[in-house]
Design a protein around this motif. Structure first.
Motif, PDB file in Angstrom:
ATOM      1  N   ASN A 112     -25.985  -3.180 -11.597  1.00 25.26           N
ATOM      2  CA  ASN A 112     -24.776  -2.364 -11.508  1.00 25.26           C
ATOM      3  C   ASN A 112     -24.944  -1.326 -10.388  1.00 25.26           C
ATOM      4  O   ASN A 112     -26.040  -0.801 -10.164  1.00 25.26           O
ATOM      5  N   CYS A 113     -23.837  -1.003  -9.722  1.00 22.75           N
ATOM      6  CA  CYS A 113     -23.897  -0.096  -8.571  1.00 22.75           C
ATOM      7  C   CYS A 113     -24.541   1.252  -8.896  1.00 22.75           C
ATOM      8  O   CYS A 113     -25.377   1.763  -8.154  1.00 22.75           O
ATOM      9  N   GLN A 140     -18.147   8.614  -9.967  1.00 24.25           N
ATOM     10  CA  GLN A 140     -17.991   7.293  -9.382  1.00 24.25           C
ATOM     11  C   GLN A 140     -16.618   7.110  -8.734  1.00 24.25           C
ATOM     12  O   GLN A 140     -15.589   7.454  -9.312  1.00 24.25           O
ATOM     13  N   GLY A 144     -15.184   1.256  -7.194  1.00 21.22           N
ATOM     14  CA  GLY A 144     -15.961   0.550  -8.219  1.00 21.22           C
ATOM     15  C   GLY A 144     -15.065  -0.194  -9.197  1.00 21.22           C
ATOM     16  O   GLY A 144     -15.495  -1.132  -9.868  1.00 21.22           O
ATOM     17  N   ILE A 183     -15.706   4.939 -18.004  1.00 15.40           N
ATOM     18  CA  ILE A 183     -15.841   3.789 -17.098  1.00 15.40           C
ATOM     19  C   ILE A 183     -16.304   2.600 -17.916  1.00 15.40           C
ATOM     20  O   ILE A 183     -17.323   2.665 -18.607  1.00 15.40           O
ATOM     21  N   GLU A 194     -20.642   1.231 -19.157  1.00 17.53           N
ATOM     22  CA  GLU A 194     -21.229   1.660 -17.886  1.00 17.53           C
ATOM     23  C   GLU A 194     -22.466   2.539 -18.145  1.00 17.53           C
ATOM     24  O   GLU A 194     -23.497   2.403 -17.481  1.00 17.53           O
ATOM     25  N   ARG A 219     -15.291   8.802 -13.634  1.00 14.77           N
ATOM     26  CA  ARG A 219     -14.529   8.323 -12.462  1.00 14.77           C
ATOM     27  C   ARG A 219     -13.887   9.537 -11.801  1.00 14.77           C
ATOM     28  O   ARG A 219     -13.270  10.376 -12.483  1.00 14.77           O
ATOM     29  N   HIS A 226     -20.484   6.380  -4.690  1.00 13.95           N
ATOM     30  CA  HIS A 226     -20.762   7.032  -5.964  1.00 13.95           C
ATOM     31  C   HIS A 226     -21.769   8.177  -5.740  1.00 13.95           C
ATOM     32  O   HIS A 226     -22.734   8.027  -4.978  1.00 13.95           O
TER      33      HIS A 226
HETATM   34  C1  2RA Z   1     -17.653   0.840 -11.468  1.00 15.44           C
HETATM   35  N1  2RA Z   1     -19.894   0.201 -11.998  1.00 15.44           N
HETATM   36  O1  2RA Z   1     -17.890   1.700 -10.614  1.00 15.44           O
HETATM   37  C2  2RA Z   1     -18.596  -0.260 -11.766  1.00 15.44           C
HETATM   38  C3  2RA Z   1     -18.504  -1.326 -10.733  1.00 15.44           C
HETATM   39  N2  2RA Z   1     -19.497  -2.313 -10.894  1.00 15.44           N
HETATM   40  O2  2RA Z   1     -16.647   0.813 -12.130  1.00 15.44           O
END
Ligand code: 2RA
Length: 320
Positions: A112-113, A140, A144, A183, A194, A219, A226
């Protein structure tokens, strides 16, 4: 992924673009040519060496094995295989050695990022002093959540400037001028998926199930990159100076830590770059061996496509 393969002069002989019927027939640019998108099916992978999957967990679940059966190595950007004990979860700067067993045929998962940038920054500290606990809060970007989420941020921002009603489709609340502590979906214990990914994937990548980790994923109205506030407790003491010296030499990390000069990592500056930027390094005096870090990376590049292509580069450099 196409852009990064081209930028890094990846030695592509044939590039095949596979998608659902909805996208079939489109032509996408690569290497000065327009390549048609084909419909993905079980026979799509003949003569393919490396298959980069990024079409959602259900597509990976359905088709990754077909690619492996045809002799390809799959690098999967979805969450589907990440926590499978048989499948390595790889960030090249951290655990490239895990590729070895899967280098000729098999599946390698791309994390995951939000996890990737955290472990790039923390692995050198882990090696130097051990890590016993991590408290991370993320900021984030909307990218994403995909292209439509980026459009929603733009539309809502314009609507608010024009005194119009905002429409929320991609997020449960207005994202423009807001922060949403939500998220992915909520689990019964109140954490989001997440947040749980960050805990579980970090333990797997650092190969240490004992690390205590807690995460809050938020978010924010940023288009790309991010940011993360990371509080770490190390086993042995590291001063802020030690951390700077370690991270100055760390692979994939760019130290950006001159607060007096207003110089620290920013999403706007990290976007389009490959490094994981680390700054605001401070000792946390509220615990014995605490360090605070601010870590920023482009979630579409290091957090996704670049990490996958770096894995592919190791495959062709070390195993073919
Ligand atoms: C997000 N981690 O930023 C997720 C994307 N893979 O929503």
């Amino acid at each position: 992924m196409r852009k990064i393969l081209a930028e890094r002069l990846f030695p592509v002989d044939t590039l095949r673009l596979l998608a659902s019927e909805r996208s079939a027939g489109q032509r996408l640019a690569f290497g000065g040519r327009q390549i048609p998108v084909e419909v993905l099916d079980d026979d799509s992978f003949e003569d393919i060496d490396i298959a980069l999957f990024s079409a959602g967990s259900s597509v990976s679940a359905r088709y990754a094995q077909a690619a492996v059966d045809a002799g390809a190595v799959v690098i999967d950007n979805t969450s589907h295989f990440r926590m499978d004990d048989e499948i390595p979860l790889v960030v090249p700067e951290v655990n490239a050695y895990k590729i070895a067993d899967h280098a000729h045929r098999g599946i390698i998962a791309n994390p995951n990022c939000s996890t990737i940038q955290m472990v790039v920054a923390l692995k050198p500290l882990y090696d130097a002093a051990g890590i016993t606990r991590i408290v991370v809060s993320t900021y984030q970007s909307v990218s994403g959540a995909g292209r439509r989420a980026m459009e929603e941020l733009g539309k809502q921002t314009a609507a608010l400037f024009n005194s119009q009603e905002v429409e929320c489709e991609q997020f449960p609340h207005q994202i423009a001028f807001n922060c949403i502590p939500h998220i992915d979906s909520f689990l019964p214990d109140g954490y989001t998926k997440e947040e749980v990914k960050m805990v579980q994937e970090t333990r797997k990548i650092l190969d240490d199930p004992e690390i205590r980790i807690t995460a809050t994923a938020v978010r924010v109205p940023v288009f790309c990159s991010h940011s993360e506030s990371i509080n770490v407790e190390t086993r042995t003491k590291l001063s802020a100076g030690d951390v700077r010296a370690i991270l100055r030499e760390a692979p994939g990390v760019l130290l950006q830590d001159d607060p007096q000069g207003n110089d620290y990592p920013l999403a706007t500056q990290a976007t389009g770059k490959d490094a994981t930027y680390v700054g605001r390094i401070r000792e946390d005096d509220s615990v014995e061996n605490g360090i605070n870090l601010w870590v920023v990376a482009d979630n579409l590049r290091k957090g996704a496509a670049l990490n996958a292509v770096q894995i592919a580069e190791i495959l062709i450099r070390d195993y073919h």
